[in-house]
Design an enzyme around this catalytic site. Structure first.
Site, PDB file in Angstrom:
ATOM      1  N   TYR A   2       0.851  -1.184   0.000  1.00 38.59           N
ATOM      2  CA  TYR A   2       0.000   0.000   0.000  1.00 38.59           C
ATOM      3  C   TYR A   2       0.885   1.231   0.000  1.00 38.59           C
ATOM      4  O   TYR A   2       1.910   1.275   0.684  1.00 38.59           O
ATOM      5  CB  TYR A   2      -0.900  -0.020   1.239  1.00 38.59           C
ATOM      6  N   SER A   3       0.518   2.259  -0.777  1.00 38.40           N
ATOM      7  CA  SER A   3       1.241   3.525  -0.839  1.00 38.40           C
ATOM      8  C   SER A   3       2.686   3.276  -1.282  1.00 38.40           C
ATOM      9  O   SER A   3       2.912   2.727  -2.360  1.00 38.40           O
ATOM     10  CB  SER A   3       1.163   4.238   0.519  1.00 38.40           C
ATOM     11  N   ALA A   4       3.678   3.659  -0.460  1.00 36.53           N
ATOM     12  CA  ALA A   4       5.064   3.423  -0.859  1.00 36.53           C
ATOM     13  C   ALA A   4       5.346   1.941  -1.030  1.00 36.53           C
ATOM     14  O   ALA A   4       6.230   1.548  -1.797  1.00 36.53           O
ATOM     15  CB  ALA A   4       6.018   4.025   0.172  1.00 36.53           C
TER      16      ALA A   4
END
Length: 516
Positions: A213-215
């Site tokens: 998730y995200s980075a």
């Protein structure tokens, strides 16, 4: 399920030639039901400290054992946290451990399938743009015991910021033991460790899904890209999950990284006349706090991946446009779930937010992206030089642009390229417009399970999902009222427009001769 509702008992596991380990079995306090097993902080590489700082991670020796039957290695804690600033740039040395190459492992209770449990290699987002965050925030116990998602989950720690992504062509040319993109190499080593050892935990090494998730999603793209570039005999990835982040732009060049390195060493008062070997030795001798303090007021303060021709190929993003990426996914049958949340910009506008001016926004974008790309983005979003309607201020504009580039627009460019080159049957897209409301946890759990968990369980097992879309560019959307709706992508046209603008200036990695 709240942690306070659990108790635990020791869990000892025989890892055969790797020895014995002791973790925990979590138990529901009321029902005495066993929920899942947990092993925290298991080393997958040797410590990257002292003279090994800024090197590629070193694998464990073949003879490495975690413990004996009489004295099992005790892994009931978690991974070390790479030195880092917090979101307010505070430095808490007590929370760090530069020796952070360990992984946490969660195992379902019960007897595994004959082939072993599916494996989810989950790259923690850390919530910090590859700059800060803890590897300890993941708690999948409820998912493993309350849903049909039964899989071993492996979630490694890895190096961040300057420790994971310091780059300099002069150091690279002068020293064979200096590595660029060390944080990505850490992740790869952890993935290889998983592939080689997960069968001892009851997992199926031939059924590994990577995700984040995200980075962590951004990292997943680069791990997938690397895996697609290795020979079939060394390929590991069967499926991928990219949640709330995309490929981004082609990372900066080594030449761009040298400007950042020069600014960094100047802040440390390291003389430019030093030889590269002397500079590297000095950087390895300084304490972690001193290194981090030198980054806090830098113009180029984001330490992220660079195009090194080794882990990150030159023209990597161009492989999407030319069809190379799609062809490799098709040949191996690698399926991908990819999507976004509607309010990503609220999070992306909080990290190193610029001052409320056009010049500050432009300055801030240059910390992440090549100059020509920043110029093209400013021309596109602000053709008159003024703040258009729809933005509260320049800081709000930064959050929205950053989210567009990291997620919304370039993710659409990637999806479109896969479809155009015949890999659409491998792609599943989603959008989350619903936001959790803490007042009704039971309703939340039912909604999320219906929208995602049941399909995720099928995905991890390699089974067909009930996604509902009629073609791969459609979105499976969880609406604000909890309805699941299959819809056309109303943001596709603008996303492809921005992808094309960045392609023209080379920010998606096309060779110079191919640029318009």
């Amino acid at each position: 399920m709240a942690i306070t509702e659990r108790i635990s008992e020791p869990y000892v596991l025989d890892l055969q030639f790797r020895g014995f380990v002791e973790g925990l079995t979590y138990i529901d306090k009321k029902t005495q039901q066993r929920l899942c097993h947990y092993l925290g902080g298991i080393p997958y590489g040797l410590p990257p400290i002292g003279p090994f700082r800024f090197q590629k991670p070193r694998p464990l020796p073949a003879c490495y054992r975690y413990g004996t039957r009489a004295n099992p290695g005790r892994f009931t804690g978690g991974c070390g946290m790479c030195p880092q600033p917090d979101p307010s740039d505070n430095l808490d040395e007590g929370a760090w451990d530069e020796d952070c190459l360990q992984t946490n492992v969660w195992i379902p209770v019960g007897k595994p399938p004959a082939e072993g449990w599916p494996v989810l290699f989950w790259i923690r987002a850390y919530g910090g743009f590859l700059q800060f965050g803890s590897p300890m925030g993941l708690d999948p116990c409820a998912m493993l015991c309350e849903t049909s998602c039964k899989a071993i989950i492996v979630s490694p720690g890895y190096r961040l910021n300057i420790f994971g992504f310091l780059a300099s062509p002069e150091l690279l040319d002068a020293s064979s033991d200096f590595a660029v993109n060390a944080g990505f190499w850490d992740q790869r080593l952890a993935l290889e460790w998983t592939w080689q050892n997960i069968s001892y935990f009851g997992g199926d090494a031939s059924n590994i899904t990577i995700g984040g998730y995200s980075a962590g999603s951004h990292s997943t793209f680069y791990q997938l890209a690397y895996d697609l570039g290795v020979p079939d005999t060394k390929a590991i990835v069967r499926r991928a999950l990219m949640f709330s982040n995309g490929p981004g732009m082609q990372p900066k060049s080594l030449e761009d990284a040298q400007m950042q390195f020069d600014e960094f060493t100047a802040n440390l008062d390291i003389p430019s006349a030093m030889t590269p070997a002397e500079k590297l030795a000095t950087l390895r001798a300084l304490d972690a706090r001193t290194l981090l303090e030198a980054t806090l007021n830098m113009k180029f303060h984001q330490f992220r991946a660079v195009t090194d021709g080794a882990f990150v190929r030159s023209g990597l993003l161009a492989e999407l446009d030319t069809g190379v990426f799609a062809q490799r996914m098709k040949r191996r049958g690698v399926r991908l779930i990819m999507g976004e949340c509607s309010d990503e910009h609220f999070v992306y506008g909080t990290w190193r937010t610029p001052a409320n001016s056009r010049a500050s926004l432009f300055h801030r974008l240059q910390a992440d992206y090549p100059l020509r790309a920043c110029e093209a983005l400013m021309d596109y979003y602000f053709p008159s030089g003024e703040l258009p309607a729809g933005y509260n201020d320049w800081q709000d504009a930064f959050g929205r642009i950053y989210a567009d580039i990291q997620i919304h627009h370039l993710e659409r460019g990637m999806a479109n390229a896969l479809v155009q080159h015949g890999a659409g049957d491998l792609l599943y897209r989603y959008r989350m417009e619903w936001r959790a409301q803490c007042c009704d946890k039971q309703k939340e759990q039912v909604l999320v399970r219906k929208a995602f968990h049941e399909n995720l369980a099928r995905f991890l097992k390699g089974q067909e999902m009930q996604w509902g879309t009629r073609h791969p560019m459609q979105l499976r959307t969880l609406k604000p009222d909890g309805r699941i709706e299959i819809e056309e992508d109303g943001w596709l046209e603008e996303g492809l427009r921005v992808w094309e603008i960045l392609r023209r200036v080379g920010a998606t990695g096309l060779p110079r001769s191919s640029r318009l």
